[in-house]
Design a protein around this motif. Structure first.
Motif, PDB file in Angstrom:
ATOM      1  N   MET A 154     -27.504 -13.237 -29.011  1.00 42.44           N
ATOM      2  CA  MET A 154     -26.171 -13.363 -27.822  1.00 42.44           C
ATOM      3  C   MET A 154     -26.097 -14.874 -27.831  1.00 42.44           C
ATOM      4  O   MET A 154     -24.823 -15.540 -27.789  1.00 42.44           O
ATOM      5  N   GLY A 155     -26.956 -15.807 -27.778  1.00 43.66           N
ATOM      6  CA  GLY A 155     -26.799 -17.054 -27.755  1.00 43.66           C
ATOM      7  C   GLY A 155     -26.122 -17.430 -28.830  1.00 43.66           C
ATOM      8  O   GLY A 155     -25.187 -18.391 -28.822  1.00 43.66           O
ATOM      9  N   TYR A 156     -26.406 -17.082 -30.119  1.00 44.06           N
ATOM     10  CA  TYR A 156     -25.731 -17.494 -31.403  1.00 44.06           C
ATOM     11  C   TYR A 156     -24.128 -17.302 -31.133  1.00 44.06           C
ATOM     12  O   TYR A 156     -23.354 -18.103 -31.583  1.00 44.06           O
ATOM     13  N   ILE A 157     -23.849 -16.201 -30.755  1.00 43.89           N
ATOM     14  CA  ILE A 157     -22.570 -15.420 -30.663  1.00 43.89           C
ATOM     15  C   ILE A 157     -21.730 -16.457 -29.743  1.00 43.89           C
ATOM     16  O   ILE A 157     -20.797 -17.040 -29.997  1.00 43.89           O
ATOM     17  N   VAL A 158     -22.327 -16.719 -28.620  1.00 45.56           N
ATOM     18  CA  VAL A 158     -21.672 -17.658 -27.539  1.00 45.56           C
ATOM     19  C   VAL A 158     -21.339 -19.141 -28.235  1.00 45.56           C
ATOM     20  O   VAL A 158     -20.386 -19.687 -28.003  1.00 45.56           O
ATOM     21  N   TYR A 159     -22.456 -19.364 -28.959  1.00 47.56           N
ATOM     22  CA  TYR A 159     -22.459 -20.964 -29.461  1.00 47.56           C
ATOM     23  C   TYR A 159     -21.381 -20.825 -30.617  1.00 47.56           C
ATOM     24  O   TYR A 159     -20.221 -22.017 -30.633  1.00 47.56           O
TER      25      TYR A 159
END
Length: 163
Positions: A154-159
């Protein structure tokens, strides 16, 4: 019918005569009993059994030890030579010595800033503490790994969306 009633009355009488006075005369209570009924126990001699937890706090010729009897925890003020009887204190992966404390309960101790405490007169170790092995269930390990992977994803997607 009368035999059953007479047997029941005999058992109740034996319990009343022998067992209940033993509990009352021993003055053994739980820490929750003391906290919830502090006014009635104030300045009275009591007996408490519990696990020594945390660490000892030396103050001149006296020492503080916290005990936990599974209902609650309370500080016990005792002579240092009595505190030295306690060799193991409970904490994470450790069970402390079980001690028997006889002393005076103070609802608001004038000597110690109004705190609720017990001033020990006699301290005995009745069961030695030990190390325990913390067993973590496999389901918890798997849940932790899956949750971590999801958070990283999820952090990768937001980034990526912010770029």
């Amino acid at each position: 019918m009368y035999k059953k009633i007479s047997k029941a009355l005999l058992i109740i009488s034996i319990c009343t005569i022998f067992i209940i006075p033993l509990k009352i005369s021993a003055n053994e209570y739980t820490i929750n009993d003391l906290i919830e009924n502090g006014k009635s126990f104030d300045k009275k001699e009591i007996t408490i059994k519990g696990e020594a937890i945390g660490e000892s706090l030396k103050r001149d010729d006296h020492t503080w030890i916290n005990i936990n009897d599974t209902t609650n925890a309370m500080g016990v003020y005792m002579r240092t030579e009595d505190a030295n009887k306690v060799s193991k204190f409970g904490g994470y992966s450790k069970v402390g010595d079980t001690i028997d404390v006889k002393g005076t309960f103070n609802r608001a101790c004038s000597e110690h800033g109004g705190d609720m405490d017990i001033h020990a007169k006699e301290v005995n170790v009745i069961k030695e503490g030990k190390k325990t092995i913390e067993i973590i269930e496999k389901n918890k390990i798997y849940t932790g790994i899956v949750s971590t992977v999801i958070v990283i994803f999820m952090g990768y997607i937001v980034y990526k969306k912010q770029k």
